[in-house]
Write a protein that holds these residues in place. Structure first.
Motif, PDB file in Angstrom:
ATOM      1  N   GLY A 182      -9.944  12.448   0.771  1.00  0.00           N
ATOM      2  CA  GLY A 182      -8.513  12.187   0.712  1.00  0.00           C
ATOM      3  C   GLY A 182      -8.217  11.413  -0.652  1.00  0.00           C
ATOM      4  N   SER A 183      -7.009  10.723  -0.775  1.00  0.00           N
ATOM      5  CA  SER A 183      -6.456  10.075  -1.729  1.00  0.00           C
ATOM      6  C   SER A 183      -6.172   8.632  -1.546  1.00  0.00           C
ATOM      7  CB  SER A 183      -5.307  10.953  -2.386  1.00  0.00           C
ATOM      8  OG  SER A 183      -5.771  12.324  -2.814  1.00  0.00           O
ATOM      9  N   PRO A 184      -7.204   7.666  -1.725  1.00  0.00           N
ATOM     10  CA  PRO A 184      -6.803   6.193  -1.387  1.00  0.00           C
ATOM     11  C   PRO A 184      -5.641   5.914  -2.352  1.00  0.00           C
ATOM     12  CG  PRO A 184      -9.084   6.683  -1.578  1.00  0.00           C
ATOM     13  CD  PRO A 184      -8.505   7.963  -1.831  1.00  0.00           C
ATOM     14  N   THR A 185      -4.663   5.235  -1.820  1.00  0.00           N
ATOM     15  CA  THR A 185      -3.339   4.891  -2.566  1.00  0.00           C
ATOM     16  C   THR A 185      -3.022   3.606  -2.381  1.00  0.00           C
ATOM     17  OG1 THR A 185      -2.375   7.102  -2.079  1.00  0.00           O
ATOM     18  CG2 THR A 185      -0.908   5.495  -2.819  1.00  0.00           C
ATOM     19  N   ASN A 186      -2.931   2.870  -3.178  1.00  0.00           N
ATOM     20  CA  ASN A 186      -2.383   1.407  -3.238  1.00  0.00           C
ATOM     21  C   ASN A 186      -0.712   1.559  -3.328  1.00  0.00           C
ATOM     22  OD1 ASN A 186      -1.438  -1.092  -3.970  1.00  0.00           O
ATOM     23  ND2 ASN A 186      -2.820  -1.350  -5.761  1.00  0.00           N
ATOM     24  N   ALA A 187      -0.396   0.765  -2.120  1.00  0.00           N
ATOM     25  CA  ALA A 187       1.219   0.761  -1.868  1.00  0.00           C
ATOM     26  C   ALA A 187       1.958   0.121  -2.979  1.00  0.00           C
ATOM     27  CB  ALA A 187       1.381  -0.047  -0.494  1.00  0.00           C
ATOM     28  N   LEU A 188       1.303  -0.789  -3.673  1.00  0.00           N
ATOM     29  CA  LEU A 188       1.996  -1.678  -4.787  1.00  0.00           C
ATOM     30  C   LEU A 188       2.068  -0.383  -5.945  1.00  0.00           C
ATOM     31  CD1 LEU A 188       0.036  -4.771  -4.750  1.00  0.00           C
ATOM     32  CD2 LEU A 188       2.711  -4.570  -4.382  1.00  0.00           C
ATOM     33  N   ASP A 189       1.097   0.481  -6.175  1.00  0.00           N
ATOM     34  CA  ASP A 189       1.393   1.635  -7.068  1.00  0.00           C
ATOM     35  C   ASP A 189       2.513   2.628  -6.516  1.00  0.00           C
ATOM     36  OD1 ASP A 189      -0.575   0.713  -8.474  1.00  0.00           O
ATOM     37  OD2 ASP A 189      -2.038   1.954  -7.684  1.00  0.00           O
ATOM     38  N   LEU A 190       2.507   2.914  -5.197  1.00  0.00           N
ATOM     39  CA  LEU A 190       3.410   3.725  -5.055  1.00  0.00           C
ATOM     40  C   LEU A 190       4.775   3.024  -4.893  1.00  0.00           C
ATOM     41  CD1 LEU A 190       4.222   6.480  -3.125  1.00  0.00           C
ATOM     42  CD2 LEU A 190       3.781   5.057  -1.086  1.00  0.00           C
ATOM     43  N   ALA A 191       5.124   1.908  -4.716  1.00  0.00           N
ATOM     44  CA  ALA A 191       6.413   1.288  -4.665  1.00  0.00           C
ATOM     45  C   ALA A 191       6.688   1.296  -6.064  1.00  0.00           C
ATOM     46  CB  ALA A 191       5.826  -0.160  -4.107  1.00  0.00           C
TER      47      ALA A 191
END
Length: 291
Positions: A182-191
């Motif tokens: 999968g694609s690990p995602t930093n929530a701060l980047d998504l925000a």
């Protein structure tokens, strides 16, 4: 622009709150239980009618993947029915909607990053109800963006990174699944992506609305590779032992392949999330510094 965010204590909501200081044109208001309870029909719609925001970010969801197998109707109530109610209520006051969805709408086949137009085939109750939520948003609100993300972690709440760091304090070895990619995602980047999209809309730019996009960390990893990188960055001596999914049975079946392709987001908005290892490092450091 006045923005109503569903949720307050989740990873994404807290990341939005932290990132909002960089967007002085945006004023965020967080709607959470008991006033906004997605399990209660009409609750979120009532808050939208009362608050009358200029834009809604639907960030709250039922995310307990395994538990959803035991209570699928509650997952459907929150992820699908409430999503539709939010979309309709936002449309009624002329507010555009950004809705956050998941890689778990895919069935786990393939070996190339998944594009937005590829067929969905969710494997469990969580993925099914999120797919139903996407459909409900499309039916209830033409002026929307759907952003699918994946494997979200952050300095907040409960997530894989925090779990691995906790386990590393008491174990010499941790067995981690190695055949799910999968694609690990930093929530701060998504925000930051969500806030950037909202800020553009505040300036009157409607480019790309009415579509679905993938917004996840660049690159790919298995859970075992993700865990090994957490150990390396933290300096932990704990070994990661890769295992097959069959050695770690769970109530919900998870996709073996759900790497997301973020090209459409980049081509349309010029936005891209960083490579996942780059984004992981500051979160690991922050968690270690905070103890």
């Amino acid at each position: 622009m006045k923005i109503l965010v569903t949720g307050r204590d989740g990873q994404l909501a807290r990341s939005l709150a932290e990132g909002a200081c960089d967007y002085p044109d945006l004023s965020l208001h967080f709607a959470a239980r008991p006033e906004c309870d997605l399990a209660v029909p009409g609750s979120a719609a009532a808050v939208i009618r009362e608050t009358r925001p200029d834009l809604v970010i639907s960030a709250a969801a039922y995310t307990a993947v395994d538990k959803a197998e035991q209570e699928p109707e509650l997952a459907r109530r929150i992820n699908a029915q409430a999503a539709g109610e939010i979309a309709e209520a936002a449309a009624a006051i002329g507010a555009p909607l950004i809705h956050v969805s998941t890689d778990y709408v895919f069935g786990g086949t393939g070996d190339a990053p998944m594009r937005e137009d590829e067929p969905i085939a969710p494997l469990g109750a969580y993925g099914r109800t999120k797919a139903e939520g996407e459909a409900a948003v499309g039916e209830g609100q033409g002026d929307h963006l759907i952003l699918r993300t994946a494997w979200v972690y952050s300095p907040f709440g409960a997530n894989f990174v925090k779990t691995m760091l906790r386990l590393a304090r008491g174990r010499d070895e941790i067995a981690v699944v190695a055949d799910q990619m999968g694609s690990p995602t930093n929530a701060l980047d998504l925000a930051d992506v969500l806030l950037a999209l909202a800020s553009r809309r505040a300036g009157g730019d409607r480019t790309g609305w009415g579509e679905t996009y993938h917004a996840a960390g660049s690159g790919q990893a298995s859970w075992a590779e993700f865990a090994a990188e957490i150990m390396r960055m933290s300096g932990a001596q704990t070994r990661i032992r890769p295992i097959p999914t069959s050695d770690f049975p769970t109530p919900a079946k998870r996709p073996a392949w759900s790497v997301l392709d973020g090209a459409k987001l980049n081509e349309t908005f010029g936005l891209a999330l960083p490579e996942w290892k780059t984004s992981l490092a500051p979160v690991v450091k922050r968690l270690l510094d905070e103890g």
